[in-house]
Design a protein around this motif. Structure first.
Motif, PDB file in Angstrom:
ATOM      1  N   PHE A 117      -7.860  -0.637  -2.349  1.00  0.00           N
ATOM      2  CA  PHE A 117      -6.398  -0.616  -3.003  1.00  0.00           C
ATOM      3  C   PHE A 117      -5.653  -1.471  -2.119  1.00  0.00           C
ATOM      4  N   SER A 118      -5.653  -1.363  -0.635  1.00  0.00           N
ATOM      5  CA  SER A 118      -4.891  -1.897   0.320  1.00  0.00           C
ATOM      6  C   SER A 118      -5.027  -3.364   0.224  1.00  0.00           C
ATOM      7  N   ARG A 119      -5.986  -3.900  -0.423  1.00  0.00           N
ATOM      8  CA  ARG A 119      -5.792  -5.371  -0.446  1.00  0.00           C
ATOM      9  C   ARG A 119      -5.646  -5.966  -1.738  1.00  0.00           C
ATOM     10  N   SER A 120      -5.098  -5.046  -2.685  1.00  0.00           N
ATOM     11  CA  SER A 120      -4.659  -5.286  -3.931  1.00  0.00           C
ATOM     12  C   SER A 120      -3.319  -5.030  -4.514  1.00  0.00           C
ATOM     13  N   GLU A 121      -2.695  -5.922  -5.220  1.00  0.00           N
ATOM     14  CA  GLU A 121      -1.496  -5.788  -5.678  1.00  0.00           C
ATOM     15  C   GLU A 121      -1.254  -4.658  -6.985  1.00  0.00           C
ATOM     16  N   VAL A 122      -2.313  -4.726  -7.698  1.00  0.00           N
ATOM     17  CA  VAL A 122      -2.304  -3.831  -8.939  1.00  0.00           C
ATOM     18  C   VAL A 122      -3.471  -3.213  -8.749  1.00  0.00           C
ATOM     19  N   ALA A 123      -3.511  -1.720  -9.297  1.00  0.00           N
ATOM     20  CA  ALA A 123      -4.748  -1.121  -9.276  1.00  0.00           C
ATOM     21  C   ALA A 123      -5.040  -0.502 -10.942  1.00  0.00           C
ATOM     22  N   LEU A 124      -6.209  -1.040 -11.507  1.00  0.00           N
ATOM     23  CA  LEU A 124      -6.674  -0.358 -12.720  1.00  0.00           C
ATOM     24  C   LEU A 124      -7.642   0.680 -12.408  1.00  0.00           C
ATOM     25  N   VAL A 125      -7.433   1.814 -13.102  1.00  0.00           N
ATOM     26  CA  VAL A 125      -8.552   2.880 -12.777  1.00  0.00           C
ATOM     27  C   VAL A 125      -8.869   3.536 -14.353  1.00  0.00           C
ATOM     28  N   THR A 126     -10.157   3.782 -14.377  1.00  0.00           N
ATOM     29  CA  THR A 126     -10.399   4.470 -15.479  1.00  0.00           C
ATOM     30  C   THR A 126     -10.014   5.899 -15.453  1.00  0.00           C
ATOM     31  N   GLU A 127      -9.602   6.423 -16.714  1.00  0.00           N
ATOM     32  CA  GLU A 127      -8.793   7.395 -16.534  1.00  0.00           C
ATOM     33  C   GLU A 127      -9.402   8.818 -16.249  1.00  0.00           C
ATOM     34  N   ASP A 128     -10.782   8.938 -16.372  1.00  0.00           N
ATOM     35  CA  ASP A 128     -11.634  10.179 -16.172  1.00  0.00           C
ATOM     36  C   ASP A 128     -11.610  10.701 -14.895  1.00  0.00           C
ATOM     37  N   SER A 129     -10.961  10.059 -13.929  1.00  0.00           N
ATOM     38  CA  SER A 129     -11.053  10.520 -12.501  1.00  0.00           C
ATOM     39  C   SER A 129      -9.533  10.775 -12.072  1.00  0.00           C
ATOM     40  N   ALA A 130      -9.001  12.101 -12.040  1.00  0.00           N
ATOM     41  CA  ALA A 130      -7.691  12.474 -11.409  1.00  0.00           C
ATOM     42  C   ALA A 130      -7.656  12.188  -9.785  1.00  0.00           C
ATOM     43  N   SER A 131      -8.772  12.320  -9.168  1.00  0.00           N
ATOM     44  CA  SER A 131      -8.445  11.801  -7.736  1.00  0.00           C
ATOM     45  C   SER A 131      -8.408  10.598  -7.560  1.00  0.00           C
ATOM     46  N   MET A 132      -9.352   9.457  -8.267  1.00  0.00           N
ATOM     47  CA  MET A 132      -8.874   8.136  -8.114  1.00  0.00           C
ATOM     48  C   MET A 132      -7.626   7.710  -8.511  1.00  0.00           C
ATOM     49  N   VAL A 133      -6.886   8.235  -9.438  1.00  0.00           N
ATOM     50  CA  VAL A 133      -5.577   7.645 -10.147  1.00  0.00           C
ATOM     51  C   VAL A 133      -4.658   8.273  -9.058  1.00  0.00           C
ATOM     52  N   SER A 134      -4.807   9.754  -8.392  1.00  0.00           N
ATOM     53  CA  SER A 134      -4.054  10.062  -7.547  1.00  0.00           C
ATOM     54  C   SER A 134      -4.062   9.176  -6.372  1.00  0.00           C
ATOM     55  N   GLU A 135      -5.075   8.876  -5.773  1.00  0.00           N
ATOM     56  CA  GLU A 135      -5.109   8.184  -4.663  1.00  0.00           C
ATOM     57  C   GLU A 135      -4.319   6.792  -4.825  1.00  0.00           C
ATOM     58  N   ALA A 136      -4.615   6.130  -6.000  1.00  0.00           N
ATOM     59  CA  ALA A 136      -3.622   4.785  -5.923  1.00  0.00           C
ATOM     60  C   ALA A 136      -2.306   4.909  -6.071  1.00  0.00           C
ATOM     61  N   VAL A 137      -1.773   5.958  -6.766  1.00  0.00           N
ATOM     62  CA  VAL A 137      -0.461   6.345  -6.947  1.00  0.00           C
ATOM     63  C   VAL A 137       0.007   6.761  -5.548  1.00  0.00           C
TER      64      VAL A 137
END
Length: 330
Positions: A283-303
């Motif tokens: 994420f630190s190298r990206s401007e936008v993160a697209l995350v499949t919705e099945d993982s609450a932890s992955m979504v939370s980390e991006a947000v």
């Protein structure tokens, strides 16, 4: 992109969590000159994600404490045994938690319970099976307790701090978090500076089948087709990362896309190929993160990193006790 939900509008959990919790603890009996001395007992379960949340909170509140992760469980979860534990809690409070008798009482009730908890220690627990262990271990001492969610067998007032998260809500919580706590947050992640001469980089983080979420080959092929369209139209390059749940079939489709369109991909981190990339690094190298919705932890980390985050949802997605409350909290 087809199948995407709206961009996430959740507010990130930042370093303020540590400040708020620390003030609560100081206000409830821990002097500032003592908050760097004890241990933080993390009452671990069989669930890796839950344990990670507890560890994050432990490190956020008291980074100078020694974190001790251990499985403290009741020897029985029967109602009669809980009655016995309530009596043991009262007895520990009467004899004092530092005595050898108190240690023996904890051992009687708990597997791995023969530990001496001091006044400077913290106990952090989550979900009903770990309420009694937390209260019992702290009984007779001035050790403080943190609980995530709504206690089932005790009142929220029986804990020093109660934290509500989307997956473990509590109406009487001291602190309400809109996302799951993650180790890296916006205030610690640094600033992403884009080189204007370089193409934009977006990240795509792919999970896999979970309760309420079923993906198939057509979903992954559509995902790859949409990536190609975005790159062709905007020049965006992709960092693609998969997870343990993604599976070999999906990763094969992704590799097929990469071989056909190498110009569109900055980096590919495939779990099935042995690649292990921390999401913070992606994420630190990206401007936008697209995350499949099945993982609450992955979504939370991006947000929590302050990313512009888009969740990708399959058309037939159902209820998931971790993800649905997170995304419907706003």
């Amino acid at each position: 992109m087809a199948g995407c939900s709206a961009e996430c509008e959740l507010r990130p959990v930042t370093g303020i969590l540590a400040d708020v919790l620390l003030r609560l603890f100081i206000g409830r009996g821990i002097r500032e000159n003592r908050v760097v001395k004890g241990k933080v007992y993390i009452l671990e379960s069989r669930h890796h994600g839950s344990n990670q949340q507890l560890k994050v909170i432990a490190r956020s509140i008291f980074p100078d404490h020694e974190a001790v992760g251990k499985r403290f469980e009741l020897r029985s979860r029967s109602k009669l045994f809980r009655v016995l534990c309530s009596a043991l809690i009262r007895l520990k409070r009467s004899v004092g938690g530092s005595s050898s008798v108190a240690k023996a009482l904890s051992w009687l009730a708990l597997r791995n319970g023969a530990v001496a908890v001091s006044d400077e220690d913290i106990l952090i627990a989550k979900t009903p099976p770990f309420e009694y262990p937390a209260v019992l271990l702290a009984a007779g001492t001035r050790a403080k307790t943190v609980f995530l969610g709504t206690p089932k067998h005790f009142s929220p007032q029986d804990f020093d701090v109660v934290v509500s998260t989307p997956s473990t809500p509590c109406a009487q919580a001291d602190i309400v978090l809109e996302t799951l706590p993650t180790e890296v947050h916006q205030s610690s992640s640094g600033t992403r500076v884009k080189d204007k001469a370089s193409p934009a980089v977006w990240s795509l983080v792919i999970g896999g089948d979970a309760k309420g979420y079923r993906y198939g080959d057509s979903f992954y092929r559509t995902l790859c087709h949409e990536m190609e369209k975005v790159s062709a139209a905007t020049g965006v390059k992709w960092i693609v990362s998969t997870s343990p749940r993604t599976g070999a079939a999906a990763e094969a489709i992704i590799m097929e896309f990469i071989r056909a369109h190498p110009e569109a991909v900055e980096e590919c981190i495939l779990w099935g190929k042995g690649a292990r990339g921390r999401l913070h690094g992606v994420f630190s190298r990206s401007e936008v993160a697209l995350v499949t919705e099945d993982s609450a932890s992955m979504v939370s980390e991006a947000v929590n990193l302050g990313m512009r985050t888009v969740c990708i949802r399959p058309d037939d997605a159902g209820f998931n006790s971790l993800v649905t409350p997170l995304l419907e909290s706003r």
